[in-house]
Design an enzyme around this catalytic site. Structure first.
Site, PDB file in Angstrom:
ATOM      1  N   ASN A  13      53.864 -46.415  -0.868  1.00  0.00           N
ATOM      2  CA  ASN A  13      55.730 -45.809  -0.621  1.00  0.00           C
ATOM      3  C   ASN A  13      56.131 -46.199  -1.641  1.00  0.00           C
ATOM      4  O   ASN A  13      56.612 -47.571  -2.076  1.00  0.00           O
ATOM      5  CB  ASN A  13      56.236 -46.815   1.099  1.00  0.00           C
ATOM      6  CG  ASN A  13      58.064 -46.657   1.141  1.00  0.00           C
ATOM      7  OD1 ASN A  13      58.008 -47.328   1.945  1.00  0.00           O
ATOM      8  ND2 ASN A  13      57.870 -45.364   1.484  1.00  0.00           N
ATOM      9  N   GLN A  46      61.670 -43.045  -1.911  1.00  0.00           N
ATOM     10  CA  GLN A  46      63.035 -43.614  -0.614  1.00  0.00           C
ATOM     11  C   GLN A  46      64.043 -43.627  -2.061  1.00  0.00           C
ATOM     12  O   GLN A  46      62.750 -43.845  -3.559  1.00  0.00           O
ATOM     13  CB  GLN A  46      63.333 -44.662  -0.556  1.00  0.00           C
ATOM     14  CG  GLN A  46      63.437 -44.147   1.061  1.00  0.00           C
ATOM     15  CD  GLN A  46      61.759 -44.448   1.999  1.00  0.00           C
ATOM     16  OE1 GLN A  46      60.706 -45.189   1.374  1.00  0.00           O
ATOM     17  NE2 GLN A  46      61.925 -43.529   3.276  1.00  0.00           N
ATOM     18  N   CYS A  75      65.573 -51.715   4.357  1.00  0.00           N
ATOM     19  CA  CYS A  75      63.585 -50.631   3.188  1.00  0.00           C
ATOM     20  C   CYS A  75      62.502 -52.116   3.181  1.00  0.00           C
ATOM     21  O   CYS A  75      62.973 -52.404   2.376  1.00  0.00           O
ATOM     22  CB  CYS A  75      63.541 -49.885   2.503  1.00  0.00           C
ATOM     23  SG  CYS A  75      62.443 -49.112   1.692  1.00  0.00           S
ATOM     24  N   GLY A  76      61.829 -52.133   3.613  1.00  0.00           N
ATOM     25  CA  GLY A  76      61.149 -53.452   3.785  1.00  0.00           C
ATOM     26  C   GLY A  76      59.811 -53.598   2.280  1.00  0.00           C
ATOM     27  O   GLY A  76      60.180 -53.979   1.887  1.00  0.00           O
ATOM     28  N   HIS A 161      63.362 -47.772  15.124  1.00  0.00           N
ATOM     29  CA  HIS A 161      61.729 -47.452  14.833  1.00  0.00           C
ATOM     30  C   HIS A 161      61.330 -47.424  16.855  1.00  0.00           C
ATOM     31  O   HIS A 161      61.758 -47.835  17.509  1.00  0.00           O
ATOM     32  CB  HIS A 161      61.060 -49.182  14.433  1.00  0.00           C
ATOM     33  CG  HIS A 161      61.441 -49.098  13.081  1.00  0.00           C
ATOM     34  ND1 HIS A 161      59.558 -48.334  12.305  1.00  0.00           N
ATOM     35  CD2 HIS A 161      62.075 -49.300  12.395  1.00  0.00           C
ATOM     36  CE1 HIS A 161      60.808 -49.032  11.077  1.00  0.00           C
ATOM     37  NE2 HIS A 161      61.830 -49.402  11.476  1.00  0.00           N
ATOM     38  N   GLU A 210      57.563 -41.746   8.979  1.00  0.00           N
ATOM     39  CA  GLU A 210      59.170 -42.259   8.939  1.00  0.00           C
ATOM     40  C   GLU A 210      60.480 -40.805   8.931  1.00  0.00           C
ATOM     41  O   GLU A 210      60.310 -39.846   8.324  1.00  0.00           O
ATOM     42  CB  GLU A 210      59.336 -42.789   7.301  1.00  0.00           C
ATOM     43  CG  GLU A 210      58.598 -43.842   7.080  1.00  0.00           C
ATOM     44  CD  GLU A 210      59.318 -44.376   5.704  1.00  0.00           C
ATOM     45  OE1 GLU A 210      60.124 -44.712   5.453  1.00  0.00           O
ATOM     46  OE2 GLU A 210      58.817 -45.662   4.827  1.00  0.00           O
ATOM     47  N   ARG A 211      61.210 -41.692   8.936  1.00  0.00           N
ATOM     48  CA  ARG A 211      63.042 -40.981   9.277  1.00  0.00           C
ATOM     49  C   ARG A 211      63.083 -40.426   8.159  1.00  0.00           C
ATOM     50  O   ARG A 211      62.929 -41.251   7.099  1.00  0.00           O
ATOM     51  CB  ARG A 211      63.712 -41.267  10.028  1.00  0.00           C
ATOM     52  CG  ARG A 211      65.123 -40.961   9.314  1.00  0.00           C
ATOM     53  CD  ARG A 211      66.281 -41.486  10.593  1.00  0.00           C
ATOM     54  NE  ARG A 211      66.407 -42.469   9.457  1.00  0.00           N
ATOM     55  CZ  ARG A 211      67.381 -44.129  10.025  1.00  0.00           C
ATOM     56  NH1 ARG A 211      68.105 -44.138  11.310  1.00  0.00           N
ATOM     57  NH2 ARG A 211      67.704 -44.977   9.474  1.00  0.00           N
ATOM     58  N   CYS A 219      55.158 -48.824   5.470  1.00  0.00           N
ATOM     59  CA  CYS A 219      56.506 -48.564   5.987  1.00  0.00           C
ATOM     60  C   CYS A 219      56.871 -50.481   6.218  1.00  0.00           C
ATOM     61  O   CYS A 219      56.076 -50.884   7.331  1.00  0.00           O
ATOM     62  CB  CYS A 219      56.835 -47.856   7.558  1.00  0.00           C
ATOM     63  SG  CYS A 219      57.922 -47.946   7.479  1.00  0.00           S
ATOM     64  N   GLY A 222      58.205 -50.791   9.521  1.00  0.00           N
ATOM     65  CA  GLY A 222      57.887 -49.926  10.774  1.00  0.00           C
ATOM     66  C   GLY A 222      56.138 -50.890  10.785  1.00  0.00           C
ATOM     67  O   GLY A 222      55.308 -51.432  12.207  1.00  0.00           O
TER      68      GLY A 222
HETATM   69  N1  LIG Z   1      62.944 -44.383   6.266  1.00  0.00           N
HETATM   70  C1  LIG Z   1      63.353 -45.461   7.331  1.00  0.00           C
HETATM   71  C2  LIG Z   1      63.633 -45.751   5.327  1.00  0.00           C
HETATM   72  C3  LIG Z   1      62.911 -47.000   4.796  1.00  0.00           C
HETATM   73  C4  LIG Z   1      62.331 -47.151   5.623  1.00  0.00           C
HETATM   74  C5  LIG Z   1      60.720 -48.049   4.839  1.00  0.00           C
HETATM   75  N2  LIG Z   1      59.900 -46.784   3.685  1.00  0.00           N
HETATM   76  C6  LIG Z   1      60.029 -49.380   4.749  1.00  0.00           C
HETATM   77  O1  LIG Z   1      58.767 -49.822   4.247  1.00  0.00           O
HETATM   78  O2  LIG Z   1      61.166 -50.138   5.334  1.00  0.00           O
HETATM   79  C7  LIG Z   1      64.590 -44.653   7.924  1.00  0.00           C
HETATM   80  O3  LIG Z   1      64.989 -43.743   7.106  1.00  0.00           O
HETATM   81  O4  LIG Z   1      64.815 -46.303   8.316  1.00  0.00           O
END
Ligand SMILES: N[C@H](CCC[C@H](N)C(=O)O)C(=O)O
Length: 277
Positions: A13, A46, A75-76, A161, A210-211, A219, A222
């Site tokens: 990621n 991101q 974002c984790g 989520h 992912e959103r 994620c 996630g």
């Molecule tokens: N797409 C996610 C943000 C990044 C999360 C993901 N990259 C992680 O590692 O938690 C959202 O719109 O909430």
């Protein structure tokens, strides 16, 4: 305008990380999307911006923008890369850091073995707070998606989520169904769609659409949401090994009211400089 950045990833990621601790960086959604573009820009899932903290007793603030330009709460994988970034760039000598995000303060810790453990905070399960439109607060709820009915658990890790259990993540309809769930009307802020295969009570395989970014190789939030959903459904016991397409995370959760602890790697790929139109 030239802009220095660092390219990083957490289990594939990937992120463009910008140091805005000395001077603010003006980012519009269009600029973010242009930087994130994998053909016309640098390319990332991101973009992370590191800023001075605005709260006493907190070391930094970090802002998260999806590839579509939208700013989000958490974002984790980014949190792990953030702590490696501020440490390696000598912005701090601390190995345990308090950092404010849009969804509150998290505490990443850079371990001696190079892995990073992050206290990701307490998961939010009340539908209205995810947000998820529902007149029930049942753990598993039916969601009509493209003519099918899927059983999802709605969890917020600061970001929303929708997690479902599938027999095999390799054959799950992640692209098609994930895109429909992401924009489902019952998720007014849109949602990250998780597809979890339970290998055993201490081990899952996970894919996430992912959103604002589409399917990513991993994620972090996630993985946290999937373990919370699995424990609430009586399918999992903490700690849980989470295998994503990009590698493995360990997630621990002691139950409702407790924080979720996520442990995994954070990798710096290269430093660069881009021309910002
Ligand atoms: N797409 C996610 C943000 C990044 C999360 C993901 N990259 C992680 O590692 O938690 C959202 O719109 O909430």
């Amino acid at each position: 305008m030239k802009l220095r950045f660092t390219k990083m990833h957490g289990l594939g990621n990937d992120f463009v990380v910008i140091d805005a601790t000395r001077a603010p960086v003006e980012l519009t959604p269009e600029r973010v999307a242009a930087i994130a573009d994998r053909h016309f820009g640098v390319g990332c899932d991101q973009l992370l911006v590191v800023e001075p903290a605005s709260t006493p007793g907190v070391d930094f603030r970090y802002r998260i923008f999806n590839a579509d330009g939208g700013e989000v709460e958490q974002c984790g994988n980014g949190a792990r890369c953030f702590v490696r970034f501020v440490h390696d760039k000598q912005l701090t000598g601390k190995r345990e850091i308090r950092v404010e995000t849009r969804s509150g303060i998290i505490e990443p810790r850079l371990r001696d073995d190079g892995l990073v453990t992050v206290d990701m905070g307490v998961p939010v399960l009340k539908p209205a707070d995810v947000p998820f439109v529902s007149d029930s607060d049942a753990v598993v709820q039916p969601l009509e998606v493209g003519g099918d009915t899927v059983a999802i658990t709605a969890v917020s890790m600061g970001n929303p989520h929708a997690v479902q259990v599938v027999a095999d993540v390799d054959t799950a309809p992640v692209a098609a169904q994930g895109a429909l769930i992401e924009r489902h009307a019952r998720f007014p802020a849109r949602v990250n769609a998780g597809f979890m295969q339970v290998v055993d009570a201490r081990h899952i395989r996970l894919r996430v659409f992912e959103r604002g970014a589409g399917e990513t190789l991993a994620c972090g939030t996630g993985a946290c949401a999937a373990v919370v959903a699995g424990i609430l459904r009586g399918l999992l016991e903490s700690p849980v090994r989470v295998d994503t397409r990009g590698g493995t995370l360990e997630i621990a959760w002691a139950g409702e009211g407790s924080p979720v602890l996520m442990t995994g790697p954070a990798v710096t790929v290269f430093d660069g400089e881009l021309e910002l139109a």
